[in-house]
Design a protein around this motif. Structure first.
Motif, PDB file in Angstrom:
ATOM      1  N   MET A 115       0.816  -1.186   0.000  1.00  0.00           N
ATOM      2  CA  MET A 115       0.000   0.000   0.000  1.00  0.00           C
ATOM      3  C   MET A 115       0.865   1.257   0.000  1.00  0.00           C
ATOM      4  SD  MET A 115      -3.102   0.820  -0.135  1.00  0.00           S
ATOM      5  CE  MET A 115      -4.611   0.925   0.721  1.00  0.00           C
ATOM      6  N   GLU A 116       1.889   1.284   0.857  1.00  0.00           N
ATOM      7  CA  GLU A 116       2.791   2.434   0.927  1.00  0.00           C
ATOM      8  C   GLU A 116       3.577   2.598  -0.374  1.00  0.00           C
ATOM      9  OE1 GLU A 116       3.282   4.845   3.242  1.00  0.00           O
ATOM     10  OE2 GLU A 116       1.517   4.049   4.223  1.00  0.00           O
ATOM     11  N   GLU A 117       3.924   1.466  -0.997  1.00  0.00           N
ATOM     12  CA  GLU A 117       4.662   1.532  -2.255  1.00  0.00           C
ATOM     13  C   GLU A 117       3.823   2.211  -3.333  1.00  0.00           C
ATOM     14  OE1 GLU A 117       5.844  -2.422  -3.220  1.00  0.00           O
ATOM     15  OE2 GLU A 117       7.059  -2.637  -1.420  1.00  0.00           O
ATOM     16  N   ASN A 118       2.529   1.944  -3.353  1.00  0.00           N
ATOM     17  CA  ASN A 118       1.643   2.565  -4.338  1.00  0.00           C
ATOM     18  C   ASN A 118       1.554   4.074  -4.110  1.00  0.00           C
ATOM     19  OD1 ASN A 118       1.138   0.138  -5.581  1.00  0.00           O
ATOM     20  ND2 ASN A 118      -0.701  -0.279  -4.373  1.00  0.00           N
ATOM     21  N   LYS A 119       1.468   4.499  -2.841  1.00  0.00           N
ATOM     22  CA  LYS A 119       1.408   5.926  -2.539  1.00  0.00           C
ATOM     23  C   LYS A 119       2.703   6.620  -2.969  1.00  0.00           C
ATOM     24  CE  LYS A 119      -1.786   5.787   1.346  1.00  0.00           C
ATOM     25  NZ  LYS A 119      -1.937   6.074   2.793  1.00  0.00           N
ATOM     26  N   LEU A 120       3.832   5.971  -2.696  1.00  0.00           N
ATOM     27  CA  LEU A 120       5.110   6.548  -3.102  1.00  0.00           C
ATOM     28  C   LEU A 120       5.210   6.632  -4.616  1.00  0.00           C
ATOM     29  CD1 LEU A 120       7.918   7.612  -2.329  1.00  0.00           C
ATOM     30  CD2 LEU A 120       8.717   5.235  -2.379  1.00  0.00           C
ATOM     31  N   LYS A 121       4.788   5.583  -5.299  1.00  0.00           N
ATOM     32  CA  LYS A 121       4.827   5.584  -6.764  1.00  0.00           C
ATOM     33  C   LYS A 121       3.911   6.660  -7.330  1.00  0.00           C
ATOM     34  CE  LYS A 121       4.652   2.686 -10.843  1.00  0.00           C
ATOM     35  NZ  LYS A 121       5.122   3.771 -11.612  1.00  0.00           N
ATOM     36  N   LEU A 122       2.704   6.800  -6.754  1.00  0.00           N
ATOM     37  CA  LEU A 122       1.780   7.836  -7.212  1.00  0.00           C
ATOM     38  C   LEU A 122       2.363   9.237  -6.979  1.00  0.00           C
ATOM     39  CD1 LEU A 122      -1.671   6.438  -6.047  1.00  0.00           C
ATOM     40  CD2 LEU A 122      -0.850   6.709  -8.392  1.00  0.00           C
ATOM     41  N   PHE A 123       2.999   9.410  -5.831  1.00  0.00           N
ATOM     42  CA  PHE A 123       3.603  10.710  -5.543  1.00  0.00           C
ATOM     43  C   PHE A 123       4.735  11.004  -6.522  1.00  0.00           C
ATOM     44  CE2 PHE A 123       6.951  13.146  -3.362  1.00  0.00           C
ATOM     45  CZ  PHE A 123       6.277  14.359  -3.235  1.00  0.00           C
TER      46      PHE A 123
END
Length: 165
Positions: free
Chosen positions: A1-9
């Motif tokens: 989940m955190e990886e997706n947020k970082l990728k989106l950012f």
């Protein structure tokens, strides 16, 4: 989940934002390195001109190495964006950031000149409370803080889309 947020950012960042973020991180790292080395030194080391000279040389070498590494990293991840000139909006934001940074740098140089004059005329606190080479440290820190303010102002204005005010 955190990886997706970082990728989106990271995907939301423009190349200009990424460049400013890397430059800001490098400058904060160099400032941290300088301050850490200065505060970890003994009073005798801080009074030694050769220690101060070697510290400044280390800061210069570290900044050159980090600048080269960040430039190579940005060139590697960019899609030939490093060759594109700044548009009119980006130029105005860069000028506003430079203006902010230059005010801080000028203030720091004025404070350093005042400090040097005060030391030369034995005005101010006694010698046991002063930091040797204080005007030099004030100018170095003022330069680095002005760069942090420059990059930070540009990054915030770039992300907000604000050119003026």
């Amino acid at each position: 989940m955190e990886e997706n947020k970082l990728k989106l950012f990271l995907d939301s960042l423009s190349f200009r934002d990424l460049t400013l973020s890397v430059d800001l991180a490098v400058t904060i790292g160099i400032l941290y390195f300088y301050m850490q080395q200065l505060f970890m030194a003994t009073p005798e080391m801080r009074a030694d001109a050769s220690f101060i000279s070697s510290l400044l040389l280390k800061v210069i070498v570290v900044s050159i190495v980090l600048s080269i590494a960040s430039s190579l990293l940005l060139e590697f991840v960019s899609d030939n964006d490093t060759d594109k000139p700044l548009d009119e909006r980006e130029q105005k934001i860069e000028l506003y950031g430079n203006k902010t940074g230059l005010w801080i740098l000028q203030s720091g140089v004025c404070i350093a000149i005042f400090q040097y004059t005060a030391e030369a005329h034995n005005f101010g606190p006694s010698g046991e409370y002063t930091l040797p080479f204080l005007p030099l440290h004030i100018m170095v820190v003022a330069f680095m803080v002005s760069e942090v303010a420059n990059y930070g102002t540009q990054l915030v204005r770039n992300r907000m889309g604000a050119v003026y005010g």
